[in-house]
Design a protein around this motif. Sequence first.
Motif, mmCIF file in Angstrom:
data_model
loop_
_atom_site.group_PDB
_atom_site.id
_atom_site.type_symbol
_atom_site.label_atom_id
_atom_site.label_comp_id
_atom_site.label_asym_id
_atom_site.label_seq_id
_atom_site.Cartn_x
_atom_site.Cartn_y
_atom_site.Cartn_z
ATOM 1 N N ASP A 101 -50.336 -71.225 -71.898
ATOM 2 C CA ASP A 101 -51.741 -71.612 -72.017
ATOM 3 C C ASP A 101 -51.816 -72.628 -73.154
ATOM 4 N N ILE A 102 -51.592 -73.908 -72.812
ATOM 5 C CA ILE A 102 -51.437 -74.926 -73.852
ATOM 6 C C ILE A 102 -52.387 -76.114 -73.673
ATOM 7 N N GLU A 103 -53.545 -75.830 -73.111
ATOM 8 C CA GLU A 103 -54.682 -76.755 -73.139
ATOM 9 C C GLU A 103 -54.369 -78.166 -72.635
ATOM 10 N N THR A 108 -47.260 -81.803 -68.865
ATOM 11 C CA THR A 108 -46.037 -82.446 -69.345
ATOM 12 C C THR A 108 -44.904 -81.441 -69.468
ATOM 13 N N LEU A 109 -45.200 -80.278 -70.043
ATOM 14 C CA LEU A 109 -44.146 -79.306 -70.339
ATOM 15 C C LEU A 109 -43.508 -78.730 -69.085
ATOM 16 N N ILE A 110 -44.282 -78.477 -68.053
ATOM 17 C CA ILE A 110 -43.707 -77.893 -66.833
ATOM 18 C C ILE A 110 -42.613 -78.793 -66.264
ATOM 19 N N LEU A 111 -42.806 -80.095 -66.334
ATOM 20 C CA LEU A 111 -41.773 -81.016 -65.843
ATOM 21 C C LEU A 111 -40.490 -80.859 -66.649
ATOM 22 N N CYS A 112 -40.629 -80.592 -67.951
ATOM 23 C CA CYS A 112 -39.461 -80.404 -68.818
ATOM 24 C C CYS A 112 -38.793 -79.044 -68.611
ATOM 25 N N LEU A 113 -39.507 -78.099 -68.010
ATOM 26 C CA LEU A 113 -38.979 -76.750 -67.805
ATOM 27 C C LEU A 113 -38.323 -76.550 -66.444
ATOM 28 N N GLN A 114 -38.258 -77.589 -65.652
ATOM 29 C CA GLN A 114 -37.789 -77.431 -64.276
ATOM 30 C C GLN A 114 -36.425 -76.745 -64.188
ATOM 31 N N GLU A 115 -35.461 -77.224 -64.939
ATOM 32 C CA GLU A 115 -34.114 -76.647 -64.889
ATOM 33 C C GLU A 115 -34.137 -75.177 -65.312
ATOM 34 N N SER A 155 -50.641 -83.990 -60.949
ATOM 35 C CA SER A 155 -50.800 -82.658 -60.357
ATOM 36 C C SER A 155 -49.749 -82.420 -59.279
ATOM 37 N N LYS A 156 -49.520 -83.409 -58.458
ATOM 38 C CA LYS A 156 -48.523 -83.302 -57.383
ATOM 39 C C LYS A 156 -47.132 -83.078 -57.969
ATOM 40 N N ASN A 157 -46.791 -83.826 -59.012
ATOM 41 C CA ASN A 157 -45.465 -83.692 -59.633
ATOM 42 C C ASN A 157 -45.264 -82.293 -60.215
ATOM 43 N N VAL A 158 -46.285 -81.781 -60.892
ATOM 44 C CA VAL A 158 -46.189 -80.448 -61.512
ATOM 45 C C VAL A 158 -46.046 -79.375 -60.444
ATOM 46 N N LEU A 159 -46.876 -79.449 -59.415
ATOM 47 C CA LEU A 159 -46.790 -78.452 -58.348
ATOM 48 C C LEU A 159 -45.481 -78.581 -57.570
ATOM 49 N N GLY A 160 -44.916 -79.772 -57.541
ATOM 50 C CA GLY A 160 -43.607 -79.955 -56.911
ATOM 51 C C GLY A 160 -42.522 -79.172 -57.634
ATOM 52 N N VAL A 161 -42.596 -79.117 -58.953
ATOM 53 C CA VAL A 161 -41.638 -78.326 -59.735
ATOM 54 C C VAL A 161 -41.787 -76.845 -59.408
ATOM 55 N N LEU A 162 -43.029 -76.396 -59.235
ATOM 56 C CA LEU A 162 -43.300 -74.973 -59.029
ATOM 57 C C LEU A 162 -43.167 -74.533 -57.573
ATOM 58 N N ARG A 163 -42.867 -75.461 -56.693
ATOM 59 C CA ARG A 163 -42.758 -75.157 -55.268
ATOM 60 C C ARG A 163 -41.604 -74.197 -54.964
ATOM 61 N N MET A 164 -40.692 -74.029 -55.910
ATOM 62 C CA MET A 164 -39.549 -73.132 -55.699
ATOM 63 C C MET A 164 -39.995 -71.676 -55.563
ATOM 64 N N TYR A 165 -41.167 -71.352 -56.117
ATOM 65 C CA TYR A 165 -41.642 -69.974 -56.062
ATOM 66 C C TYR A 165 -42.182 -69.642 -54.670
ATOM 67 N N LYS A 166 -41.979 -68.396 -54.254
ATOM 68 C CA LYS A 166 -42.415 -67.969 -52.926
ATOM 69 C C LYS A 166 -43.919 -67.755 -52.835
ATOM 70 N N TYR A 167 -44.523 -67.299 -53.939
ATOM 71 C CA TYR A 167 -45.931 -66.915 -53.893
ATOM 72 C C TYR A 167 -46.704 -67.485 -55.077
ATOM 73 N N ILE A 168 -47.994 -67.760 -54.827
ATOM 74 C CA ILE A 168 -48.929 -68.181 -55.862
ATOM 75 C C ILE A 168 -50.140 -67.253 -55.767
ATOM 76 N N TYR A 169 -50.552 -66.707 -56.920
ATOM 77 C CA TYR A 169 -51.738 -65.865 -56.980
ATOM 78 C C TYR A 169 -52.688 -66.405 -58.033
ATOM 79 N N ASP A 170 -53.991 -66.185 -57.812
ATOM 80 C CA ASP A 170 -54.927 -66.483 -58.891
ATOM 81 C C ASP A 170 -54.978 -65.269 -59.818
#
Length: 197
Positions: A101-103, A108-115, A155-170
């Motif tokens: 939760d970094i406002e 930016t950070l999610i792209l750096c966390l991909q690996e 937004s597309k780039n960030v969600l592309g990194v997270l696409r590896m996960y099977k499920y998304i919940y709110d």
Amino acid sequence: MLYAAHRAKHVYAVEPDPVAFGELKINVSLNSPITSKVTLINSAMSGKTGASQLYTRGMFGNAVSSLMPTVSDVSCEVQCITIADLISQYNIRDVNFVKMDIEGGEYTLILCLQEFLEEKRPTFYVSFHAPFLKENISLQGLSGMEAQNRFEQISKNVLGVLRMYKYIYDNHGNLLNEEDIRDRDYNGEFVFTDERW
């Protein structure tokens, strides 16, 4: 963080805001049953280790400080740490849950966390702050259409990194898909996981 410390083997809490960090230390010290299970780190997570500016919208300690520049000129210098350096310096062996939760800095950070995310596959609870990203993009002097296109691409780039996960919940436990959270104009909390709820 206090709830997590009651459930987890150990919690590493990374907080760069000097005021918020002081309050965090007090909260942990007042909860002696979990004090030994919490490591407090006065740094910001970033794509590189070193010094950076932390910006706030008003005053520090108000829960909206970010490495992402804002309309405010109020900032202070903080130390940053990468996830690799964090794991190495604190000898972290098992990472199965990450809350971010970094406002606006998440874009930016999610792209750096991909690996890291691909290797460890922790359940990932992230707060997206779309209005803060849009505010930051507006500071770059882009036209309305250019700014919208930039926002959509990020937004597309960030969600592309997270696409590896099977499920998304709110944060209410509702199952979502990528289209449900792409290009939204408001803040939202989401859990990316390989576990079906």
